[in-house]
Design a protein around this motif. Structure first.
Motif, short mmCIF file in Angstrom:
data_model
loop_
_atom_site.label_atom_id
_atom_site.label_comp_id
_atom_site.label_asym_id
_atom_site.label_seq_id
_atom_site.Cartn_x
_atom_site.Cartn_y
_atom_site.Cartn_z
N TYR A 1 -25.83 16.19 48.47
CA TYR A 1 -25.07 17.39 48.14
C TYR A 1 -24.65 17.39 46.68
O TYR A 1 -24.80 18.39 45.97
N GLU A 2 -24.18 16.24 46.21
CA GLU A 2 -23.75 16.14 44.81
C GLU A 2 -24.94 16.30 43.86
O GLU A 2 -24.84 16.98 42.84
N VAL A 3 -26.07 15.67 44.22
CA VAL A 3 -27.28 15.76 43.38
C VAL A 3 -27.72 17.22 43.28
O VAL A 3 -28.00 17.74 42.20
N GLU B 1 -28.31 22.33 40.45
CA GLU B 1 -28.12 23.79 40.39
C GLU B 1 -27.29 24.17 39.16
O GLU B 1 -27.56 25.18 38.51
N ARG B 2 -26.27 23.32 38.88
CA ARG B 2 -25.43 23.59 37.71
C ARG B 2 -26.27 23.50 36.43
O ARG B 2 -26.16 24.31 35.52
N GLY B 3 -27.15 22.48 36.40
CA GLY B 3 -28.03 22.30 35.24
C GLY B 3 -28.98 23.46 35.07
O GLY B 3 -29.19 23.96 33.96
N LEU C 1 -29.33 26.15 32.02
CA LEU C 1 -30.58 26.43 31.31
C LEU C 1 -30.87 27.92 31.27
O LEU C 1 -31.27 28.48 30.24
N ALA C 2 -30.66 28.57 32.44
CA ALA C 2 -30.90 30.02 32.54
C ALA C 2 -29.99 30.78 31.58
O ALA C 2 -30.42 31.72 30.91
N LEU C 3 -28.75 30.34 31.49
CA LEU C 3 -27.78 30.98 30.60
C LEU C 3 -28.21 30.81 29.14
O LEU C 3 -28.17 31.75 28.34
N ALA C 4 -28.67 29.57 28.81
CA ALA C 4 -29.13 29.30 27.44
C ALA C 4 -30.32 30.17 27.08
O ALA C 4 -30.39 30.73 25.98
N GLN C 5 -31.24 30.34 28.05
CA GLN C 5 -32.42 31.19 27.80
C GLN C 5 -32.01 32.63 27.56
O GLN C 5 -32.51 33.31 26.66
N ASP C 6 -31.07 33.11 28.38
CA ASP C 6 -30.57 34.48 28.24
C ASP C 6 -29.96 34.70 26.85
O ASP C 6 -30.19 35.72 26.21
N GLN C 7 -29.19 33.69 26.41
CA GLN C 7 -28.52 33.80 25.11
C GLN C 7 -29.54 33.81 23.97
O GLN C 7 -29.38 34.53 22.99
#
Lengths: 370, 159
Positions: free
Chosen positions: A347-349, A354-356, A360-366
């Motif tokens: 669950y933690e992994v 998912e957080r990672g 990444l998706a946010l960085a791509q959007d920016q």
């Protein structure tokens, strides 16, 4: 969003269902090794479904409220046992005995659940370990009450229940008066396998209640609190109250579950029956594919079937494999603890991954917007 | 009536209903032991002889017990109101059948039915039915102390 290939879908399915798949593999090896007939296995599994499902369902509500796996269900189990001690002492038998034990356990469960919920509200983010330790703490109080309070302070009529010294309840309480009374109500046999329809009806009612409850105002509040406490608070939901309610409901249901569990066994092990019940119920739920953050009714049933099939076949499989049934016994203990550890780690992994990925998706959007 | 008062009223009403239901369950689920005794007894200074051979059935679905003199048997019943059917054939081969109802006090664990008294005066329940408190248990070799076992994995097998 790009479409996933079949291989990726299979890999994702396997990643999301690692624990149940692991158990399927263990059972696939264990069942032929054990040499048990399909009729015997079916009978055993059905008996264990009727015995344990109610207990495991009691874990669903706190998960909905984001409080993780409620190891504090032990508190409800103790309340259920106290209910059974009283009804046995009063000589109430059959289904009325079960119902009366449930009624007696309810105020105790509510009180304990409220107290446990209050403490868990002070330990937000560490609910599981806190509830686990609360279980141990309450066990001490339970022992004090049952071992020293029952007799001199709390009147016990039947001398058969008391220790020879005149106070305290004996190590084992015979539940012969209520044994299997619910199971035998509407019992049918299919292909030589007994089906306790009465108990299954109760479990079905509870499952319907859980599904209905999720759609109620309180159920929706719990879902909102479980997703994000601060957002829920901003939306006007009484977060602390909602969390306490989830623990109270879970504790009350655990008390009822313990009564159904012990009525099937027919003997109350006064000082031990409740001790590991939280651990095994949690393990069974996790084996069914549930996680700390999400659990459904189907996880309960799948978990009971897989976990108990492993329980049934492992001693005999161990005996046939190396000539010692003890191996199977160790294996059962090892797997119970191991499956909880594996699930928590997975669950933690998954959460970190998912957080990672969202980062990444946010960085791509920016990058695109700049 | 305000909404708060109505809520309180509903809650109190629900608690009262559950309590009444619990009392009802207590009444219908209470188990009692009925001892059936075929020993010679003395009632009002008159000795009543044990019956030679008698059939007794407690409850409509109860087991039929065949009893000879100096025999005491038991039937376990649930609830307070019950029937007892006694079939007795006397020395002249006349069959006497009595089907009688009786009530066990709620908190009484055991009652005793005396068959010779019942045959003598079946109409008067108090003549043949009496509360039985049990005999003091005999001194046994069993230890006076019992070790209390705390075992974390004790529930493991049954799970």
């Amino acid at each position: 969003m790009r479409e996933l290939s079949t291989k990726q879908k299979i890999l994702r399915f396997m990643a999301n269902n690692t624990v149940p798949l692991l158990f399927v593999v263990i059972i696939a090896f264990g069942v032929p090794l054990s040499g048990y007939s399909p009729t015997y296995l079916a009978g055993e599994v059905i008996s264990r479904i009727s015995r344990n499902t109610f207990l495991i369902v009691s874990l669903l509500i706190p998960i909905l409220a984001g409080m993780g796996l409620n190891f504090g269900m032990t508190l409800g189990a103790m309340a259920g046992q106290i209910g059974l001690i009283f009804t046995t002492d009063w000589g109430i038998v059959g289904i009325p005995g079960i119902l009366l034990a449930m009624i007696v356990s309810t105020p105790l469960s509510i009180l304990l659940g409220w107290w446990c919920g209050k403490i868990l509200n002070m330990a937000k983010g560490r609910e599981m370990v806190t509830s686990y330790i609360i279980g141990f703490f309450m066990n001490g109080i339970y022992q004090l009450v049952v071992l020293y309070g029952m007799g001199p302070l709390i009147k016990i009529i039947s001398p058969n229940l008391l220790l020879p010294r005149g106070y305290g309840i004996r190590n084992t309480v015979n539940l012969i008066g209520i044994r299997k009374s619910l199971d035998n109500f509407l019992m049918i046999r299919i292909g030589g396998v007994p089906i306790p329809v009465g108990t299954f009806l109760v479990i079905a009612l509870l499952s319907v209640f859980i599904l209905w409850f999720k759609k109620t105002k309180l159920g929706q509040d719990m879902r909102a609190v479980g997703q994000d406490m601060e957002v829920a608070r901003a939306a006007g939901i009484r977060v602390e109250y909602t969390r306490i309610m989830s623990i109270i409901i879970s504790t009350v249901l655990a008390g009822y579950g313990m009564i159904i569990y012990l009525h099937n066994i027919g003997t109350l092990n006064t000082y031990n029956s409740h001790m590991q019940i939280g651990m095994f119920s949690v393990a069974a739920l996790l084996v069914g594919g549930a996680t700390v953050a999400s659990a459904k009714i189907r996880n309960v049933f799948l978990g009971v079937v897989l976990f108990h099939l492993m329980f049934i076949v492992s001693p005999m499989a161990g005996k046939r494999l190396i000539g010692q049934a003890q191996l199977g016994e160790y294996f059962r203990v090892f797997v119970s603890y191991g499956v909880i550890t594996t699930s928590l780690v997975l669950y933690e992994v998954r959460k970190k991954r998912e957080r990672g990925m969202s980062g990444l998706a946010l960085a791509q959007d920016q990058e695109v917007t700049s | 009536m305000t909404k708060r008062q109505r809520t309180l009223l509903i809650r109190v009403g629900a608690i009262v209903l559950v309590f009444l239901f619990a009392v009802f369950l207590f009444h219908i689920g209470r188990q009692h032991t009925v001892l059936i005794d075929n020993n010679t007894v003395t009632r009002d200074g008159v000795e009543l002889q044990a019956l030679k051979l008698v059939e007794v059935q407690v409850g409509k679905k109860g087991e039929v017990l065949e009893m000879t003199p100096r025999i005491r048997d038991k039937a376990v019943v649930v609830g307070q109101r019950h029937t007892v059917k006694v079939v007795y054939t006397d020395a002249s081969w006349n069959e006497h059948v009595h089907e009688l109802s009786f009530r066990i006090p709620l908190m009484q664990n055991m009652v005793l039915i005396s068959l010779p008294a019942l045959m003598k005066n079946p109409e008067d329940v108090s003549f043949w039915l009496e509360n039985f408190e049990g005999l003091p248990t005999a001194q046994s070799d069993a230890p006076q102390e019992e070790d209390v076992v705390f075992d974390e994995l004790a529930g493991f097998d049954s799970f």
